[in-house]
Design a protein around this motif. Structure first.
Motif, PDB file in Angstrom:
ATOM      1  N   VAL A 125      46.826  51.491  73.331  1.00  0.00           N
ATOM      2  CA  VAL A 125      45.937  51.498  72.374  1.00  0.00           C
ATOM      3  C   VAL A 125      46.267  52.597  71.117  1.00  0.00           C
ATOM      4  N   VAL A 141      45.098  55.605  71.457  1.00  0.00           N
ATOM      5  CA  VAL A 141      44.063  56.824  71.343  1.00  0.00           C
ATOM      6  C   VAL A 141      44.001  57.562  72.574  1.00  0.00           C
ATOM      7  N   TYR A 180      33.946  55.582  74.986  1.00  0.00           N
ATOM      8  CA  TYR A 180      33.803  54.053  74.433  1.00  0.00           C
ATOM      9  C   TYR A 180      32.996  53.396  75.629  1.00  0.00           C
ATOM     10  N   SER A 237      38.690  59.077  74.803  1.00  0.00           N
ATOM     11  CA  SER A 237      38.235  58.087  73.711  1.00  0.00           C
ATOM     12  C   SER A 237      37.987  56.899  74.643  1.00  0.00           C
ATOM     13  N   PRO A 295      34.200  52.408  69.025  1.00  0.00           N
ATOM     14  CA  PRO A 295      35.498  52.193  68.409  1.00  0.00           C
ATOM     15  C   PRO A 295      35.495  51.955  67.070  1.00  0.00           C
ATOM     16  N   ASN A 301      39.671  48.651  63.804  1.00  0.00           N
ATOM     17  CA  ASN A 301      41.118  48.664  64.144  1.00  0.00           C
ATOM     18  C   ASN A 301      41.356  48.763  65.491  1.00  0.00           C
ATOM     19  N   THR A 302      40.600  49.838  66.153  1.00  0.00           N
ATOM     20  CA  THR A 302      40.825  50.070  67.771  1.00  0.00           C
ATOM     21  C   THR A 302      40.225  49.023  68.384  1.00  0.00           C
ATOM     22  N   LYS A 321      42.683  46.337  68.594  1.00  0.00           N
ATOM     23  CA  LYS A 321      43.543  46.526  69.653  1.00  0.00           C
ATOM     24  C   LYS A 321      43.286  46.415  71.208  1.00  0.00           C
ATOM     25  N   LEU A 322      42.134  46.868  71.400  1.00  0.00           N
ATOM     26  CA  LEU A 322      41.521  46.659  72.516  1.00  0.00           C
ATOM     27  C   LEU A 322      41.577  45.361  73.028  1.00  0.00           C
TER      28      LEU A 322
END
Length: 69
Positions: free
Chosen positions: A29, A31, A39, A35, A46, A49-50, A53-54
């Motif tokens: 991802v 990060v 989360y 992080s 997050p 945008n993260t 991705k996740l």
């Protein structure tokens, strides 16, 4: 009224189903593993945008719950 609420348990459950460690998911991802841990425990959330991705890595559309108020 329904609201969307981020749920760290969903992230952890999906990560474990994919047999990924924090560091593995973090690298995919972009990060830190810290992080990912934050989360999962909801000490931080997050950014969008993260979150996208996740979802892509874990093959889910979202990691949130829809709740009634």
């Amino acid at each position: 009224m329904k609201t969307l609420k981020y749920n760290g348990d969903n992230l952890k459950e999906r990560r474990l189903k994919k047999k990924l460690r924090h560091i593995d998911l973090a690298k995919k991802v972009g990060v830190s593993s810290r992080s990912i841990n934050r989360y999962e425990h909801e000490y931080g959330y997050p950014p969008s945008n993260t979150l996208k991705k996740l979802g892509k890595v874990l093959k889910v559309n979202w990691l949130i719950n829809c709740e009634e108020e």
